[in-house]
Design a protein around this motif. Structure first.
Motif, PDB file in Angstrom:
ATOM      1  N   LYS A  43       0.836  -1.201   0.000  1.00  0.00           N
ATOM      2  CA  LYS A  43       0.000   0.000   0.000  1.00  0.00           C
ATOM      3  C   LYS A  43       0.869   1.248   0.000  1.00  0.00           C
ATOM      4  CE  LYS A  43      -4.023  -2.011   2.312  1.00  0.00           C
ATOM      5  NZ  LYS A  43      -5.006  -1.822   3.410  1.00  0.00           N
ATOM      6  N   GLU A  44       0.257   2.366  -0.368  1.00  0.00           N
ATOM      7  CA  GLU A  44       0.965   3.629  -0.366  1.00  0.00           C
ATOM      8  C   GLU A  44       1.071   4.160   1.065  1.00  0.00           C
ATOM      9  OE1 GLU A  44      -0.240   5.294  -4.813  1.00  0.00           O
ATOM     10  OE2 GLU A  44      -0.890   6.359  -3.016  1.00  0.00           O
ATOM     11  N   ARG A  45       2.071   5.001   1.271  1.00  0.00           N
ATOM     12  CA  ARG A  45       2.215   5.646   2.567  1.00  0.00           C
ATOM     13  C   ARG A  45       1.029   6.581   2.787  1.00  0.00           C
ATOM     14  NH1 ARG A  45       8.083   7.843   4.086  1.00  0.00           N
ATOM     15  NH2 ARG A  45       8.441   5.672   3.487  1.00  0.00           N
ATOM     16  N   GLU A  46       0.469   6.542   3.987  1.00  0.00           N
ATOM     17  CA  GLU A  46      -0.694   7.369   4.267  1.00  0.00           C
ATOM     18  C   GLU A  46      -0.498   8.198   5.529  1.00  0.00           C
ATOM     19  OE1 GLU A  46      -4.191   5.004   4.921  1.00  0.00           O
ATOM     20  OE2 GLU A  46      -3.404   4.089   6.743  1.00  0.00           O
ATOM     21  N   PHE A  47      -1.177   9.322   5.540  1.00  0.00           N
ATOM     22  CA  PHE A  47      -1.127  10.247   6.669  1.00  0.00           C
ATOM     23  C   PHE A  47      -1.845   9.659   7.876  1.00  0.00           C
ATOM     24  CE2 PHE A  47      -1.200  14.096   8.996  1.00  0.00           C
ATOM     25  CZ  PHE A  47      -2.494  14.298   9.462  1.00  0.00           C
ATOM     26  N   VAL A  48      -1.276   9.868   9.055  1.00  0.00           N
ATOM     27  CA  VAL A  48      -1.899   9.424  10.295  1.00  0.00           C
ATOM     28  C   VAL A  48      -2.265  10.625  11.170  1.00  0.00           C
ATOM     29  CG1 VAL A  48      -1.581   8.109  12.428  1.00  0.00           C
ATOM     30  CG2 VAL A  48      -0.668   7.228  10.263  1.00  0.00           C
ATOM     31  N   ALA A  49      -1.271  11.457  11.477  1.00  0.00           N
ATOM     32  CA  ALA A  49      -1.512  12.593  12.368  1.00  0.00           C
ATOM     33  C   ALA A  49      -0.415  13.622  12.186  1.00  0.00           C
ATOM     34  CB  ALA A  49      -1.570  12.134  13.826  1.00  0.00           C
ATOM     35  N   ALA A  50      -0.721  14.865  12.519  1.00  0.00           N
ATOM     36  CA  ALA A  50       0.256  15.940  12.453  1.00  0.00           C
ATOM     37  C   ALA A  50       0.027  16.899  13.606  1.00  0.00           C
ATOM     38  CB  ALA A  50       0.172  16.679  11.125  1.00  0.00           C
ATOM     39  N   ILE A  51       1.097  17.601  13.983  1.00  0.00           N
ATOM     40  CA  ILE A  51       1.018  18.544  15.080  1.00  0.00           C
ATOM     41  C   ILE A  51       1.805  19.793  14.713  1.00  0.00           C
ATOM     42  CG2 ILE A  51       3.018  17.550  16.284  1.00  0.00           C
ATOM     43  CD1 ILE A  51       1.411  18.054  18.924  1.00  0.00           C
ATOM     44  N   SER A  52       1.287  20.944  15.125  1.00  0.00           N
ATOM     45  CA  SER A  52       1.923  22.217  14.807  1.00  0.00           C
ATOM     46  C   SER A  52       3.192  22.419  15.623  1.00  0.00           C
ATOM     47  CB  SER A  52       0.943  23.353  15.079  1.00  0.00           C
ATOM     48  OG  SER A  52       0.635  23.418  16.467  1.00  0.00           O
ATOM     49  N   ARG A  53       3.922  23.473  15.305  1.00  0.00           N
ATOM     50  CA  ARG A  53       5.187  23.753  15.994  1.00  0.00           C
ATOM     51  C   ARG A  53       5.004  23.920  17.493  1.00  0.00           C
ATOM     52  NH1 ARG A  53       4.744  26.697  11.483  1.00  0.00           N
ATOM     53  NH2 ARG A  53       6.277  26.410   9.805  1.00  0.00           N
ATOM     54  N   SER A  54       3.943  24.569  17.876  1.00  0.00           N
ATOM     55  CA  SER A  54       3.705  24.826  19.301  1.00  0.00           C
ATOM     56  C   SER A  54       3.032  23.646  20.002  1.00  0.00           C
ATOM     57  CB  SER A  54       2.834  26.058  19.472  1.00  0.00           C
ATOM     58  OG  SER A  54       1.532  25.808  18.959  1.00  0.00           O
ATOM     59  N   GLY A  55       2.413  22.795  19.203  1.00  0.00           N
ATOM     60  CA  GLY A  55       1.665  21.681  19.770  1.00  0.00           C
ATOM     61  C   GLY A  55       0.192  21.980  19.969  1.00  0.00           C
ATOM     62  N   GLU A  56      -0.209  23.194  19.677  1.00  0.00           N
ATOM     63  CA  GLU A  56      -1.609  23.574  19.909  1.00  0.00           C
ATOM     64  C   GLU A  56      -2.539  23.084  18.815  1.00  0.00           C
ATOM     65  OE1 GLU A  56      -0.756  27.685  22.474  1.00  0.00           O
ATOM     66  OE2 GLU A  56      -1.737  27.766  20.515  1.00  0.00           O
ATOM     67  N   GLY A  57      -2.001  22.872  17.620  1.00  0.00           N
ATOM     68  CA  GLY A  57      -2.813  22.413  16.510  1.00  0.00           C
ATOM     69  C   GLY A  57      -2.507  20.973  16.152  1.00  0.00           C
ATOM     70  N   THR A  58      -3.547  20.170  15.953  1.00  0.00           N
ATOM     71  CA  THR A  58      -3.364  18.778  15.558  1.00  0.00           C
ATOM     72  C   THR A  58      -4.338  18.413  14.439  1.00  0.00           C
ATOM     73  OG1 THR A  58      -4.911  18.017  17.267  1.00  0.00           O
ATOM     74  CG2 THR A  58      -2.563  18.019  17.835  1.00  0.00           C
ATOM     75  N   LYS A  59      -3.945  17.413  13.669  1.00  0.00           N
ATOM     76  CA  LYS A  59      -4.797  16.876  12.609  1.00  0.00           C
ATOM     77  C   LYS A  59      -4.702  15.361  12.654  1.00  0.00           C
ATOM     78  CE  LYS A  59      -4.307  20.660   9.279  1.00  0.00           C
ATOM     79  NZ  LYS A  59      -3.811  21.039   7.928  1.00  0.00           N
ATOM     80  N   TYR A  60      -5.789  14.695  12.278  1.00  0.00           N
ATOM     81  CA  TYR A  60      -5.816  13.236  12.276  1.00  0.00           C
ATOM     82  C   TYR A  60      -6.500  12.706  11.027  1.00  0.00           C
ATOM     83  CZ  TYR A  60      -4.688  13.672  17.233  1.00  0.00           C
ATOM     84  OH  TYR A  60      -4.087  13.979  18.418  1.00  0.00           O
ATOM     85  N   ALA A  61      -6.053  11.551  10.594  1.00  0.00           N
ATOM     86  CA  ALA A  61      -6.794  10.831   9.567  1.00  0.00           C
ATOM     87  C   ALA A  61      -8.089  10.316  10.181  1.00  0.00           C
ATOM     88  CB  ALA A  61      -5.964   9.659   9.043  1.00  0.00           C
ATOM     89  N   ASP A  62      -9.120  10.246   9.371  1.00  0.00           N
ATOM     90  CA  ASP A  62     -10.413   9.784   9.884  1.00  0.00           C
ATOM     91  C   ASP A  62     -10.315   8.381  10.485  1.00  0.00           C
ATOM     92  OD1 ASP A  62     -12.424  11.330   7.261  1.00  0.00           O
ATOM     93  OD2 ASP A  62     -11.621  12.134   9.146  1.00  0.00           O
ATOM     94  N   SER A  63      -9.438   7.571   9.931  1.00  0.00           N
ATOM     95  CA  SER A  63      -9.332   6.179  10.375  1.00  0.00           C
ATOM     96  C   SER A  63      -8.773   6.037  11.792  1.00  0.00           C
ATOM     97  CB  SER A  63      -8.460   5.388   9.394  1.00  0.00           C
ATOM     98  OG  SER A  63      -7.171   5.965   9.314  1.00  0.00           O
ATOM     99  N   VAL A  64      -8.112   7.081  12.296  1.00  0.00           N
ATOM    100  CA  VAL A  64      -7.512   6.978  13.631  1.00  0.00           C
ATOM    101  C   VAL A  64      -8.108   7.977  14.613  1.00  0.00           C
ATOM    102  CG1 VAL A  64      -5.362   6.201  12.575  1.00  0.00           C
ATOM    103  CG2 VAL A  64      -5.598   8.594  13.258  1.00  0.00           C
ATOM    104  N   LYS A  65      -8.961   8.844  14.142  1.00  0.00           N
ATOM    105  CA  LYS A  65      -9.540   9.883  14.988  1.00  0.00           C
ATOM    106  C   LYS A  65     -10.281   9.254  16.159  1.00  0.00           C
ATOM    107  CE  LYS A  65     -10.597  13.307  12.483  1.00  0.00           C
ATOM    108  NZ  LYS A  65     -11.284  14.208  11.524  1.00  0.00           N
ATOM    109  N   GLY A  66      -9.995   9.756  17.351  1.00  0.00           N
ATOM    110  CA  GLY A  66     -10.630   9.218  18.547  1.00  0.00           C
ATOM    111  C   GLY A  66      -9.875   8.062  19.176  1.00  0.00           C
TER     112      GLY A  66
END
Length: 123
Positions: A43-66
């Protein structure tokens, strides 16, 4: 620049938890947003999660959210991925990456990559 090094992978039963760590060398760690990606065999590499420089902002793939939580400690030059309620489909090599851009989900935006750590979830 930074050089990420992942650790914490292993074998776990479905429903279990693991915490991945990514230690980054260099004195400019706080200038980089950080991300976790994964790649399963065939499979292709896929995004899981990301965090901003300060740590205040985060993003998640729908498959791992929660289930997964990304965090960082700039004093320790380390980013973490707490993985709970693991499923067999979470089995993959997990990669940590750094970007000078914002906390993006696009792997092409990331400048520095670690070698990966294997996570295997048994059913």
């Amino acid at each position: 620049q930074v050089q990420p090094v992942e650790s914490g992978g292993g074998l776990v039963q479905a429903g279990g938890s693991l915490r991945l760590s990514c230690a980054a060398s260099g004195r400019t760690f706080s200038r980089y947003a950080m991300g976790w990606f994964r790649q399963a065999p065939g499979k292709e590499r896929e995004f899981v999660a990301a965090i901003s420089r300060s740590g205040e902002g985060t993003k998640y793939a729908d498959s791992v959210k929660g289930r997964f939580t990304i965090s960082r400690d700039n004093a320790k030059n380390t980013v973490y991925l707490q993985m709970n309620s693991l499923k067999p489909e979470d089995t993959a090599a997990y990669y940590c990456a750094a970007t000078i851009s914002s906390d993006t989900s696009h792997n092409s935006d990331y400048n520095y990559w670690g070698q990966g750590t294997q996570v295997t979830v048994s059913s």
